[in-house]
Motif scaffolding. Structure first.
Motif, PDB file in Angstrom:
ATOM      1  N   LEU A  52      25.850 -20.205  24.244  1.00 30.68           N
ATOM      2  CA  LEU A  52      25.260 -18.969  24.755  1.00 30.68           C
ATOM      3  C   LEU A  52      25.677 -17.871  23.797  1.00 30.68           C
ATOM      4  CD1 LEU A  52      23.700 -17.563  27.076  1.00 30.68           C
ATOM      5  CD2 LEU A  52      25.903 -17.289  28.231  1.00 30.68           C
ATOM      6  N   ASN A  53      24.713 -17.343  23.068  1.00 32.32           N
ATOM      7  CA  ASN A  53      24.985 -16.336  22.043  1.00 32.32           C
ATOM      8  C   ASN A  53      26.068 -16.804  21.074  1.00 32.32           C
ATOM      9  OD1 ASN A  53      23.033 -14.533  23.015  1.00 32.32           O
ATOM     10  ND2 ASN A  53      24.470 -13.748  24.531  1.00 32.32           N
ATOM     11  N   GLY A  54      25.991 -18.093  20.691  1.00 29.06           N
ATOM     12  CA  GLY A  54      26.879 -18.631  19.666  1.00 29.06           C
ATOM     13  C   GLY A  54      28.222 -19.135  20.155  1.00 29.06           C
ATOM     14  N   GLN A  55      28.485 -19.048  21.444  1.00 31.36           N
ATOM     15  CA  GLN A  55      29.764 -19.515  21.990  1.00 31.36           C
ATOM     16  C   GLN A  55      29.507 -20.622  22.996  1.00 31.36           C
ATOM     17  OE1 GLN A  55      32.915 -18.231  21.020  1.00 31.36           O
ATOM     18  NE2 GLN A  55      31.596 -17.324  19.469  1.00 31.36           N
ATOM     19  N   SER A  56      30.350 -21.644  22.988  1.00 26.91           N
ATOM     20  CA  SER A  56      30.145 -22.727  23.946  1.00 26.91           C
ATOM     21  C   SER A  56      30.509 -22.263  25.350  1.00 26.91           C
ATOM     22  CB  SER A  56      30.950 -23.966  23.551  1.00 26.91           C
ATOM     23  OG  SER A  56      32.328 -23.706  23.572  1.00 26.91           O
ATOM     24  N   VAL A  57      29.662 -22.669  26.294  1.00 26.38           N
ATOM     25  CA  VAL A  57      29.886 -22.386  27.713  1.00 26.38           C
ATOM     26  C   VAL A  57      29.488 -23.619  28.505  1.00 26.38           C
ATOM     27  CG1 VAL A  57      29.475 -19.886  27.531  1.00 26.38           C
ATOM     28  CG2 VAL A  57      27.585 -21.407  28.150  1.00 26.38           C
ATOM     29  N   LYS A  58      30.088 -23.767  29.644  1.00 26.92           N
ATOM     30  CA  LYS A  58      29.690 -24.828  30.564  1.00 26.92           C
ATOM     31  C   LYS A  58      28.567 -24.252  31.412  1.00 26.92           C
ATOM     32  CE  LYS A  58      34.194 -26.906  30.281  1.00 26.92           C
ATOM     33  NZ  LYS A  58      35.453 -27.202  30.949  1.00 26.92           N
ATOM     34  N   ALA A  67      22.180 -15.224  31.710  1.00 26.57           N
ATOM     35  CA  ALA A  67      21.733 -15.526  30.352  1.00 26.57           C
ATOM     36  C   ALA A  67      20.552 -14.654  29.934  1.00 26.57           C
ATOM     37  CB  ALA A  67      21.355 -16.996  30.236  1.00 26.57           C
ATOM     38  N   ASP A  68      20.099 -13.778  30.808  1.00 26.43           N
ATOM     39  CA  ASP A  68      18.961 -12.907  30.499  1.00 26.43           C
ATOM     40  C   ASP A  68      19.212 -12.143  29.198  1.00 26.43           C
ATOM     41  OD1 ASP A  68      16.483 -11.599  30.960  1.00 26.43           O
ATOM     42  OD2 ASP A  68      17.546  -9.878  31.824  1.00 26.43           O
ATOM     43  N   GLY A  69      18.250 -12.206  28.300  1.00 22.73           N
ATOM     44  CA  GLY A  69      18.359 -11.508  27.022  1.00 22.73           C
ATOM     45  C   GLY A  69      19.186 -12.245  25.979  1.00 22.73           C
ATOM     46  N   SER A  70      19.585 -13.458  26.285  1.00 21.74           N
ATOM     47  CA  SER A  70      20.491 -14.205  25.407  1.00 21.74           C
ATOM     48  C   SER A  70      19.770 -15.299  24.627  1.00 21.74           C
ATOM     49  CB  SER A  70      21.598 -14.854  26.240  1.00 21.74           C
ATOM     50  OG  SER A  70      22.367 -13.871  26.888  1.00 21.74           O
ATOM     51  N   GLU A  71      20.517 -15.837  23.663  1.00 23.22           N
ATOM     52  CA  GLU A  71      20.075 -17.007  22.918  1.00 23.22           C
ATOM     53  C   GLU A  71      20.896 -18.196  23.382  1.00 23.22           C
ATOM     54  OE1 GLU A  71      19.549 -16.813  18.717  1.00 23.22           O
ATOM     55  OE2 GLU A  71      18.960 -14.706  18.797  1.00 23.22           O
ATOM     56  N   VAL A  72      20.215 -19.279  23.685  1.00 26.05           N
ATOM     57  CA  VAL A  72      20.861 -20.500  24.144  1.00 26.05           C
ATOM     58  C   VAL A  72      20.507 -21.609  23.163  1.00 26.05           C
ATOM     59  CG1 VAL A  72      21.037 -22.189  26.022  1.00 26.05           C
ATOM     60  CG2 VAL A  72      20.706 -19.759  26.558  1.00 26.05           C
ATOM     61  N   ALA A  73      21.507 -22.370  22.764  1.00 27.58           N
ATOM     62  CA  ALA A  73      21.282 -23.551  21.926  1.00 27.58           C
ATOM     63  C   ALA A  73      21.711 -24.771  22.718  1.00 27.58           C
ATOM     64  CB  ALA A  73      22.081 -23.455  20.631  1.00 27.58           C
ATOM     65  N   THR A 168      25.075 -20.857   6.746  1.00 24.04           N
ATOM     66  CA  THR A 168      23.813 -20.787   7.458  1.00 24.04           C
ATOM     67  C   THR A 168      23.694 -21.942   8.419  1.00 24.04           C
ATOM     68  OG1 THR A 168      22.775 -19.702   5.578  1.00 24.04           O
ATOM     69  CG2 THR A 168      21.300 -20.735   7.177  1.00 24.04           C
ATOM     70  N   SER A 169      24.078 -23.135   7.989  1.00 19.84           N
ATOM     71  CA  SER A 169      24.007 -24.309   8.852  1.00 19.84           C
ATOM     72  C   SER A 169      24.873 -24.122  10.090  1.00 19.84           C
ATOM     73  CB  SER A 169      24.458 -25.548   8.090  1.00 19.84           C
ATOM     74  OG  SER A 169      24.546 -26.647   8.948  1.00 19.84           O
ATOM     75  N   ALA A 170      26.074 -23.591   9.921  1.00 17.73           N
ATOM     76  CA  ALA A 170      26.970 -23.394  11.064  1.00 17.73           C
ATOM     77  C   ALA A 170      26.435 -22.352  12.016  1.00 17.73           C
ATOM     78  CB  ALA A 170      28.372 -22.993  10.584  1.00 17.73           C
ATOM     79  N   SER A 171      25.877 -21.245  11.494  1.00 22.05           N
ATOM     80  CA  SER A 171      25.409 -20.189  12.381  1.00 22.05           C
ATOM     81  C   SER A 171      24.112 -20.581  13.071  1.00 22.05           C
ATOM     82  CB  SER A 171      25.255 -18.871  11.636  1.00 22.05           C
ATOM     83  OG  SER A 171      24.229 -18.969  10.669  1.00 22.05           O
ATOM     84  N   VAL A 172      23.225 -21.296  12.382  1.00 25.15           N
ATOM     85  CA  VAL A 172      21.982 -21.727  12.988  1.00 25.15           C
ATOM     86  C   VAL A 172      22.256 -22.681  14.136  1.00 25.15           C
ATOM     87  CG1 VAL A 172      19.932 -23.177  12.585  1.00 25.15           C
ATOM     88  CG2 VAL A 172      20.497 -21.366  10.997  1.00 25.15           C
ATOM     89  N   SER A 173      23.260 -23.527  13.969  1.00 24.58           N
ATOM     90  CA  SER A 173      23.555 -24.525  14.987  1.00 24.58           C
ATOM     91  C   SER A 173      24.424 -23.976  16.108  1.00 24.58           C
ATOM     92  CB  SER A 173      24.229 -25.727  14.339  1.00 24.58           C
ATOM     93  OG  SER A 173      25.457 -25.349  13.795  1.00 24.58           O
ATOM     94  N   GLY A 174      24.793 -22.725  16.039  1.00 19.08           N
ATOM     95  CA  GLY A 174      25.535 -22.139  17.146  1.00 19.08           C
ATOM     96  C   GLY A 174      27.033 -22.194  16.995  1.00 19.08           C
ATOM     97  N   GLY A 175      27.532 -22.394  15.783  1.00 15.44           N
ATOM     98  CA  GLY A 175      28.971 -22.380  15.577  1.00 15.44           C
ATOM     99  C   GLY A 175      29.547 -21.063  16.033  1.00 15.44           C
ATOM    100  N   GLY A 176      30.776 -21.036  16.428  1.00 15.47           N
ATOM    101  CA  GLY A 176      31.385 -19.869  17.053  1.00 15.47           C
ATOM    102  C   GLY A 176      31.600 -18.701  16.126  1.00 15.47           C
ATOM    103  N   ASN A 177      30.579 -18.244  15.450  1.00 17.28           N
ATOM    104  CA  ASN A 177      30.692 -17.093  14.550  1.00 17.28           C
ATOM    105  C   ASN A 177      30.481 -15.814  15.283  1.00 17.28           C
ATOM    106  OD1 ASN A 177      31.094 -18.863  12.475  1.00 17.28           O
ATOM    107  ND2 ASN A 177      28.965 -18.853  11.841  1.00 17.28           N
TER     108      ASN A 177
END
Length: 177
Positions: A52-58, A67-73, A168-177
């Motif tokens: 959720l916005n680049g950070q792992s969540v359960k 999650a409204d307005g967020s990016e989810v991977a 780029t690969s880490a940020s695209v995949s949702g790494g904790g940046n």
């Protein structure tokens, strides 16, 4: 009903949802993202981990309206152009699964871990995956897979193109940046 707008795996969605609907339910039932697994419904197992916005969540502990307005991977959004994400590939190469039930959550948490710590020790991997449970493997191959992925995700040399590609690969995949 409440209106939510989210971007999931790069696709924008707008839906009316019950205010009590969990993010895991929204992803699975409304969007068909069934790779996000419902394990325990109590946030103990980590099988439902997404970014959720680049950070792992359960996702069983987040309401869809939060999650409204967020990016989810999700696990479904990791592969690009038919190529597995390096962590997915490492899990495959190192036989880091048995039944596979925990694997999506483990992979999502591992990507976040590697985003925060690109070269973790065995102990750091074990600590970083602490909230994700596996009942089959004994974790040895999971830890090995995460460390293997870390090595493969490192830039091959100090050239800017390689370093930029890895970032780029880490940020695209949702790494904790």
């Amino acid at each position: 009903m409440a209106q939510v707008r989210v971007t999931v795996d790069g696709v924008e969605y707008a839906d009316d949802v019950e205010p009590r609907m969990l993010l895991v339910q929204y992803l699975r039932e409304r969007l068909g993202k069934t790779g996000t697994v419902i394990g325990c419904d109590t946030s103990n197992c980590g099988a439902c981990t997404v970014h959720l916005n680049g950070q792992s969540v359960k996702s069983c502990s987040v309401l869809a309206v939060q999650a409204d307005g967020s990016e989810v991977a999700t696990i479904e959004g990791l592969a690009r152009d038919g190529q597995l994400h390096p962590v997915q590939q490492a899990f495959n190469d190192n036989h880091a699964l048995q039944c596979g039930f925990c694997t999506p959550g483990m992979i999502m948490q591992s990507i976040d871990l590697l985003g925060d710590n690109p070269d973790p020790s065995e102990l750091e991997v074990r600590h970083g995956l602490e909230g994700n449970l596996c009942r089959c493997t004994g974790y040895q191959n999971i830890v090995r897979a995460v460390r293997d992925a870390a090595q493969k995700m490192k830039p091959a040399s100090g050239t800017p193109d390689t370093a930029e590609s890895a970032a780029t690969s880490a940020s695209v995949s949702g790494g904790g940046n």
